[in-house]
Design an enzyme around this catalytic site. Structure first.
Site, PDB file in Angstrom:
ATOM      1  N   LYS A  87     -14.866  -3.504  -6.060  1.00 31.84           N
ATOM      2  CA  LYS A  87     -15.631  -2.272  -6.285  1.00 31.84           C
ATOM      3  C   LYS A  87     -14.770  -1.201  -6.944  1.00 31.84           C
ATOM      4  CE  LYS A  87     -16.218   1.056  -3.457  1.00 31.84           C
ATOM      5  NZ  LYS A  87     -16.505   2.025  -2.402  1.00 31.84           N
ATOM      6  N   LYS A 122      -9.675 -10.435  -9.122  1.00 29.13           N
ATOM      7  CA  LYS A 122     -10.678 -10.552  -8.072  1.00 29.13           C
ATOM      8  C   LYS A 122     -11.806  -9.538  -8.292  1.00 29.13           C
ATOM      9  CE  LYS A 122     -10.889 -10.990  -3.022  1.00 29.13           C
ATOM     10  NZ  LYS A 122     -10.109 -10.881  -1.762  1.00 29.13           N
ATOM     11  N   LYS A 157       0.813  -1.221   0.000  1.00 25.76           N
ATOM     12  CA  LYS A 157       0.000   0.000   0.000  1.00 25.76           C
ATOM     13  C   LYS A 157       0.846   1.270   0.000  1.00 25.76           C
ATOM     14  CE  LYS A 157      -4.127  -1.998   2.119  1.00 25.76           C
ATOM     15  NZ  LYS A 157      -5.096  -1.940   3.252  1.00 25.76           N
TER      16      LYS A 157
END
Length: 335
Positions: free
Chosen positions: A201, A198, A115
């Site tokens: 959203k 995967k 991240k």
């Protein structure tokens, strides 16, 4: 047995969230309650602060997420449902455990590396230390089990390391070492447009996912247009190894029907997707339609959802507060 798990309050949930996690939570709450244990499920609004947030969106998403969990079958009478920020013991214990955790441990966290990327100097402190808060999330309830996916196993190991070091450093037996709870029934649901990615959203294509709020026509259309290949379904699951899109649709059918993928293959072997997709669409509508109806009703009664979170937080606080006090006493903050 005490099971603890959390989920960040991010916008609309989709089929992958439901089949990959929430459906297992629902089964878990019933199974654990039948054994005299308890499940605590929380909305990780404090964890959401590790990334830029819009205050009004975070508040709205928290209520929407709670409504979605309840619509999917989480029963506030069976499980303890609350949002993390309403239980200050999470933050208080996280600060204490910050004195136990080690920089080297956190530096090795794969998600921190992923991240933060190459721009670590501009990443928030919260992004670096949030595994310590994750440890506090479970240790503050003396959790015995934590549902985990592959991407969270490292964080649970860190929680166990922190618990062990705390118990050793302060000569107490305060924190049990939580065990991973891996559901063999939890499938990995992939994008309807790319069987190797995967379902997410964040995918710019809405056609890549089925949202829990989608109406029946939208569900049917997305399945109809889902990427497949021209071959019929084979007679064995192994034959789908190199057909990711076909395997994904079979996985979705099996998860919705509470069947094994092998049973689905046995039923539809030799049939093309012209027959399989309508059957999958009918099944998806039958399962997701009632969830959507309950969710829409709960969205119209947001005060009731908010009150459920308040009640859940009171129950969670009653468990967490004496454990926090014991930790404070162990380190010399309580006499």
């Amino acid at each position: 047995m005490r099971v603890v798990s959390g989920i960040q309050p991010t916008g609309n949930l989709h089929l992958g969230n439901y089949l990959g996690a929430i459906k297992q939570w629902v089964a878990m709450q019933d199974a654990v309650a039948a054994r005299g244990g308890e499940c605590l499920f929380f909305l990780a609004d404090l964890h959401a602060l590790t990334q830029p947030v819009i205050a009004a969106e975070l508040a709205a998403n928290t209520i929407d997420m709670a409504a979605t969990l309840i619509a999917c079958g989480i029963d506030p009478a069976k499980a303890i449902l609350f949002n993390q920020a309403r239980v200050p013991a999470h933050s208080e214990l996280a600060w204490i455990l910050g004195g136990t955790a080690r920089m080297g441990w956190l530096n090795r966290m794969t998600q921190w590396k992923d991240k933060a990327g190459k721009n670590r100097e501009s990443a928030s402190v919260g992004l670096f230390t949030y595994p310590v808060l994750q440890a506090a999330d479970v240790l503050v309830y003396q959790a015995t089990h934590v549902p985990v996916g592959e991407d969270q196993k490292q964080h649970l190991e860190l929680a166990r390391d922190i618990a062990t070091k705390f118990n050793t450093d302060f000569a107490v037996e305060l924190f049990p070492l939580p065990e991973p709870l891996v559901s063999q029934a939890a499938p990995r649901i992939m994008s309807l447009r790319d069987g190797q990615a995967k379902m997410s959203k964040s995918d710019p294509s809405d056609a890549s996912r089925i949202n829990l709020i989608d109406d029946n026509d939208a569900i049917a259309q997305k399945i109809k247009k889902a990427k497949t290949d021209p071959e019929p379904l084979p007679a064995s699951l192994d034959a789908l190894a190199q057909r990711p899109e076909a395997r994904n649709l079979v996985t979705i059918y099996a998860a919705l029907a509470d069947e094994s993928p092998e049973a689905v293959i046995a039923r539809f072997a030799g049939q093309g997707f012209g027959a399989f997709k309508p059957a999958l669409a009918d099944l998806a509508v039958a399962v997701l339609g009632p969830i959507r109806s309950r969710l829409l009703a709960l969205r119209e009664d947001r005060p009731a959802v908010a009150q459920a979170l308040v009640t859940g937080a009171e129950r969670a606080e009653a468990i967490a507060r004496p454990i926090l006090h014991a930790a404070q006493k162990a380190v010399g903050l309580q006499v």
